[in-house]
Design a protein around this motif. Structure first.
Motif, PDB file in Angstrom:
ATOM      1  N   ASP A 130       0.869  -1.182   0.000  1.00  0.00           N
ATOM      2  CA  ASP A 130       0.000   0.000   0.000  1.00  0.00           C
ATOM      3  C   ASP A 130       0.900   1.224   0.000  1.00  0.00           C
ATOM      4  OD1 ASP A 130       0.843   0.459   2.636  1.00  0.00           O
ATOM      5  OD2 ASP A 130      -1.106   0.060   3.541  1.00  0.00           O
TER       6      ASP A 130
ATOM      7  N   LYS B 124     -11.245   7.273   0.996  1.00  0.00           N
ATOM      8  CA  LYS B 124     -10.212   7.428  -0.026  1.00  0.00           C
ATOM      9  C   LYS B 124     -10.497   8.637  -0.908  1.00  0.00           C
ATOM     10  CE  LYS B 124      -8.937   2.577  -0.678  1.00  0.00           C
ATOM     11  NZ  LYS B 124      -7.486   2.572  -0.761  1.00  0.00           N
TER      12      LYS B 124
ATOM     13  N   GLU C 117      -7.194   6.457  -5.178  1.00  0.00           N
ATOM     14  CA  GLU C 117      -6.593   5.297  -4.518  1.00  0.00           C
ATOM     15  C   GLU C 117      -5.868   5.676  -3.221  1.00  0.00           C
ATOM     16  OE1 GLU C 117      -6.985   2.064  -5.482  1.00  0.00           O
ATOM     17  OE2 GLU C 117      -8.443   3.004  -6.835  1.00  0.00           O
ATOM     18  N   PHE C 118      -5.935   6.953  -2.850  1.00  0.00           N
ATOM     19  CA  PHE C 118      -5.194   7.461  -1.688  1.00  0.00           C
ATOM     20  C   PHE C 118      -6.028   7.288  -0.418  1.00  0.00           C
ATOM     21  CE2 PHE C 118      -3.874  10.923   1.164  1.00  0.00           C
ATOM     22  CZ  PHE C 118      -2.499  10.747   1.184  1.00  0.00           C
ATOM     23  N   ASP C 119      -5.473   6.570   0.565  1.00  0.00           N
ATOM     24  CA  ASP C 119      -6.125   6.434   1.870  1.00  0.00           C
ATOM     25  C   ASP C 119      -5.976   7.746   2.627  1.00  0.00           C
ATOM     26  OD1 ASP C 119      -6.940   3.676   1.746  1.00  0.00           O
ATOM     27  OD2 ASP C 119      -4.827   3.130   1.988  1.00  0.00           O
ATOM     28  N   THR C 120      -7.087   8.382   2.955  1.00  0.00           N
ATOM     29  CA  THR C 120      -7.022   9.717   3.558  1.00  0.00           C
ATOM     30  C   THR C 120      -6.339   9.718   4.922  1.00  0.00           C
ATOM     31  OG1 THR C 120      -9.254   9.475   4.483  1.00  0.00           O
ATOM     32  CG2 THR C 120      -9.066  10.530   2.315  1.00  0.00           C
TER      33      THR C 120
END
Length: 190
Positions: A60, A122, A125-128
């Motif tokens: 990830d 998200k 695709e970015f996990d906040t």
């Protein structure tokens, strides 16, 4: 120009920066939204910034984002400290549509982060949740005191981008030269 490198089993990072640049950037982390945030940071801080990172993105983006925060913090710290002839304190509120985020910083050489951004899920695709990891890593490795607070907003993209821009503007203001100040501390050193 300050250059820093870091190599671990999880990431290989090279960062170069000019604290008093023009806001030019060349960012390649493999994480599109994060690249966009770092470009925004460089532009609004007026820092020339190069970031190259090869990370274990097959797992990830956590190690990439956190480790870039570590190395960027170290590079900024090398460019800033010891503090002399600059403002030291900086603050900004940046708005993006419905979102408003405030950033207050102190180039105190003491690490502390207050992080109050109500983001989850998200952006692409970015996990906040990695936003907080980035700011914590950068804050503690610079080090500085940073309060990052959402005044209002709902859109995750707007809140996170406003946070990066608010930090950038606050930092730009804190490193503004002011020779009348000398060492901006009653201790005589920062």
């Amino acid at each position: 120009m300050i250059e820093k490198e870091r190599s671990t089993k999880e990431t290989e990072i090279r960062i170069a920066l000019n604290l008093y640049g023009e806001g030019n950037s060349a960012i390649e982390t493999g994480v599109g939204f994060f690249d966009h945030m770092l470009e925004s940071f460089a532009r609004h801080a007026l820092i020339d910034l190069e970031v190259e990172c090869r990370g274990d993105l097959h797992i990830d983006a956590h190690h990439t984002v956190e480790d870039v925060g570590i190395v960027l913090g170290q590079a900024l710290g090398e460019a800033i400290y010891p503090v002399r002839g600059i403002e030291r304190f900086g603050n900004a509120v940046v708005v993006m549509d419905e979102a408003a985020v405030e950033c207050d910083i102190d180039l105190s050489h003491r690490p502390f982060l207050v992080y109050e951004l109500p983001v989850d899920g998200k952006v692409g695709e970015f996990d906040t949740e990695l936003t907080e990891e980035f700011f914590r890593a950068m804050t503690f490795n610079l080090p500085l005191t940073c309060h990052l607070t959402a005044r209002r907003g709902r859109n995750r993209h707007h809140l996170i981008e406003a946070a990066f821009k608010a930090f950038a503007v606050a930092l730009r203001r804190a490193v503004t030269p002011n020779e009348r100040i000398g060492v901006p501390s009653t201790k005589g050193v920062l």
